[in-house]
Scaffold this active site. Sequence first.
Site, PDB file in Angstrom:
ATOM      1  CG  HIS A  43      -1.988   0.892   1.219  1.00 45.30           C
ATOM      2  ND1 HIS A  43      -3.038   0.926   2.085  1.00 45.30           N
ATOM      3  CD2 HIS A  43      -2.399   1.924   0.403  1.00 45.30           C
ATOM      4  CE1 HIS A  43      -3.959   1.820   1.877  1.00 45.30           C
ATOM      5  NE2 HIS A  43      -3.507   2.513   0.891  1.00 45.30           N
ATOM      6  CG  ASP A  88      -4.263  -0.767   4.773  1.00 44.85           C
ATOM      7  OD1 ASP A  88      -3.231  -0.412   4.220  1.00 44.85           O
ATOM      8  OD2 ASP A  88      -4.859  -0.544   5.865  1.00 44.85           O
ATOM      9  CD  GLU A  89      -0.073  -2.131   2.761  1.00 45.89           C
ATOM     10  OE1 GLU A  89       0.521  -2.157   1.738  1.00 45.89           O
ATOM     11  OE2 GLU A  89       0.085  -1.593   3.880  1.00 45.89           O
ATOM     12  CB  VAL A  90      -4.760  -8.312   7.122  1.00 44.94           C
ATOM     13  CG1 VAL A  90      -4.722  -9.075   8.508  1.00 44.94           C
ATOM     14  CG2 VAL A  90      -5.682  -7.028   6.935  1.00 44.94           C
TER      15      VAL A  90
END
Length: 579
Positions: A42, A254-256
Site C-alpha cells: 500500500h 489493508d495489508e493484513v
Amino acid sequence: MSSARLSRLPGESNRPPSRNASEKPAGALHYRAEVGAAEGPHRDRGAAAGQHRDAGSEGRGQAPYAGIPQRQAKAIDADRRCRGQPRARSQKQSRAEWRHAAGMEASMEAGGPRRRLVHLDLKGAPPRASYLAEVLPLLRALGATGLLLEYEDTFPYAGPLEPLRAPHAYSPGEVRAVLSQARAQGLEAVPLVQTFGHMEFVLKHKEFAHLREVKAFPNALNPHKEESRALVKAMIDQVMALHEDLKWFHIGCDEVYYLGEGEESKQWLQQQDNTPEKLCLSHIKAVASCVTSSYPTVTPIVWDDMLRGISEETLAESGVPQLVQPMIWDYAADLDVEGKVLLIEKYRRCGFSKVWFASAFKGATGVNQSLTLIGHHLKNHLQWLKVASNSPADVLEGIALTGWQRYDHFSVLCELLPVAIPSLAVCLQALKNGGYSEKIKENVEKLLGMSNLETETFMSTSLGTFPGSNILTLVTQVSFYLKSSVDELLERNRYVTGWFSPYHRKRKIIHPIIMHHFHPDAVSLLSQWNAVVQDLQAAMEQVFHKCTVEEWMEENVHPSLQKLQEVVDDLDKAIKAQN
C-alpha cells in the site's frame, strides 16, 4: 541567512536538477507483503519515482565547497527575519484570495470527483492544532471538500485504551477545535481507525500483545478472539464520541500481512471450506456490522486491496458488499486505467453500491523521501480522472488524496506536510477542474503565493506565502546541498584527502601550509549550515512538536553536519598540537 555569509561559496544554478520519475537510486527500499494485497504494498505504490535522501549527493559537477545558491540564500535571509512567522500583508492577501476561491467553487466544478478528501496521516509528524487551523481555509480554497483523519496514536484515547495515546497526542479539546474549524470551512470529517492490519500502534503494547495474529509480529489483529472485537469496538466508540454527524467511518483493513499464519487461524483453516479469504471477509463483516448497528447513519469504508483477489462469488456471498464501500487505492503515475475500470465493474457485480478512489499527493515515492516530486503525483491524479470518466457516473462516491507520513508505524518519516502543500494544491485543482492546464497552474501559484511552481523538479525557487512555506524552502536547501557540500569538502578536496586523512586526524598531524588551504573553508561551511539548520529548527517548531523536529534532524541533518563538525574539531586539535 544573509548573502554575505555565502560569499565564499560559488553560485550554483538557481534550482536543483530535475529527477526523472523512472530513476531510482541504488539501495531503494521496498515494503514487501508476504500475503494479502493483490497489487503489492500500500505505502510503496509509487516506488518507481525513486527515493530521495539528498538529491545533491548525485553528481551535478559542482565546484569544491559547493553549498547554498546565492539566489536562494536571499530568500532564506528574508525568511530568517520572520523566524517562521508569516508576513502579515502577504498572509492577509492570501486569505482573502482563499475565501474568494472557496466562494467561486460552485461555478468552477468541471467534471472531477464531487467529494475530495485530504488525508492527514497523523501517525508521523502530526502538525500542531494551530497549524491545521491555518491550513484548513487554504485546503477549502484549493478544492477540498473534506478530511480523512488517520489519528493512530495521536487520538486522545482514555481509560483502558490510554496506553495507545502518544505523549504528543492531541487533547480532546484540540480535536474538537480542529473539527469545528473544518465544519466552519465546509469540510466534512471522515475518521480512519485501523481495525485489522497496520495495528502496530496497538499491538506493540504489552497490554494488547496477546491479541496479535502472529505472536512475534505486531501488525495484524487476531480475528478469532472476542477480546479483539471488543478492542476494536472500544476504539471506534471513543473516536465516534468526538465526531458529530458523521456519514462515513473508515475502518482500514489493508495489508493484513501474515493473516492465517497464527495458531488459531491455522486450526480454523483446517476445517472444510474455510479459506484465508473467508477469514478476512468475516472480520471485515464483524467490524462493519459493529459500526452500522451502533451508528445506523454511518457507512463504513475499507481499503480494497484485501478484496481485489477474492472471487466475485465469495465476495457476494460474504455479505460485505451490503455493509461497506471499498476505497480503491493506487498511487502510480502510470496507473492502469482499464484495469481499474474492470475492477469497479467487478465490485458492482458483487453488490457494492458505491466505491471510492484513493490517490496520493505525497508519501508514495520512497520510504525516506524528503521532497515531493509533483509531476509524479499529478500524473497519478490525471489517471484517476480517466478512470472516473470511463466508469458509470453513479458509482463514484469520492476520492481521498492520501498523504502518507510513514509507510508504517515503525518506519522513518517521509515528506512533511508543509513540503508537500504545492503538490496537494496541484492535485486538488486538477481533480476539481477535471484536468491541469497553464491557467490552473497560474491559479495555484496565486493561491500559494509562489511565482514559479514547477512540477518536473523537486521544488520551486519561490518562497511562497502559504503556511509552512519557509519549511519547504529550508528543507530544499538541506536536501539538495547539505550532504553534497560536505562530501565535496571532505571526500573530493585533495588537501583533505591527502593531508588530513583519518590517519592524520587520529595522530593530530597537519602541515601548517596545507592547513590554510581548507581550514577557513571548513569553518565557514560549518557556520553557514549551522545557521540554516537553526532557521529550519525554529520554523519546524512553529508547526511540529519537539519529537518530530528531533527525528527529522537526526535522519536528515545530523549525519552530514556531525561529519563536518568532527573534522573542524580535529583541525582545531591538530592546530593546538602543532602550537
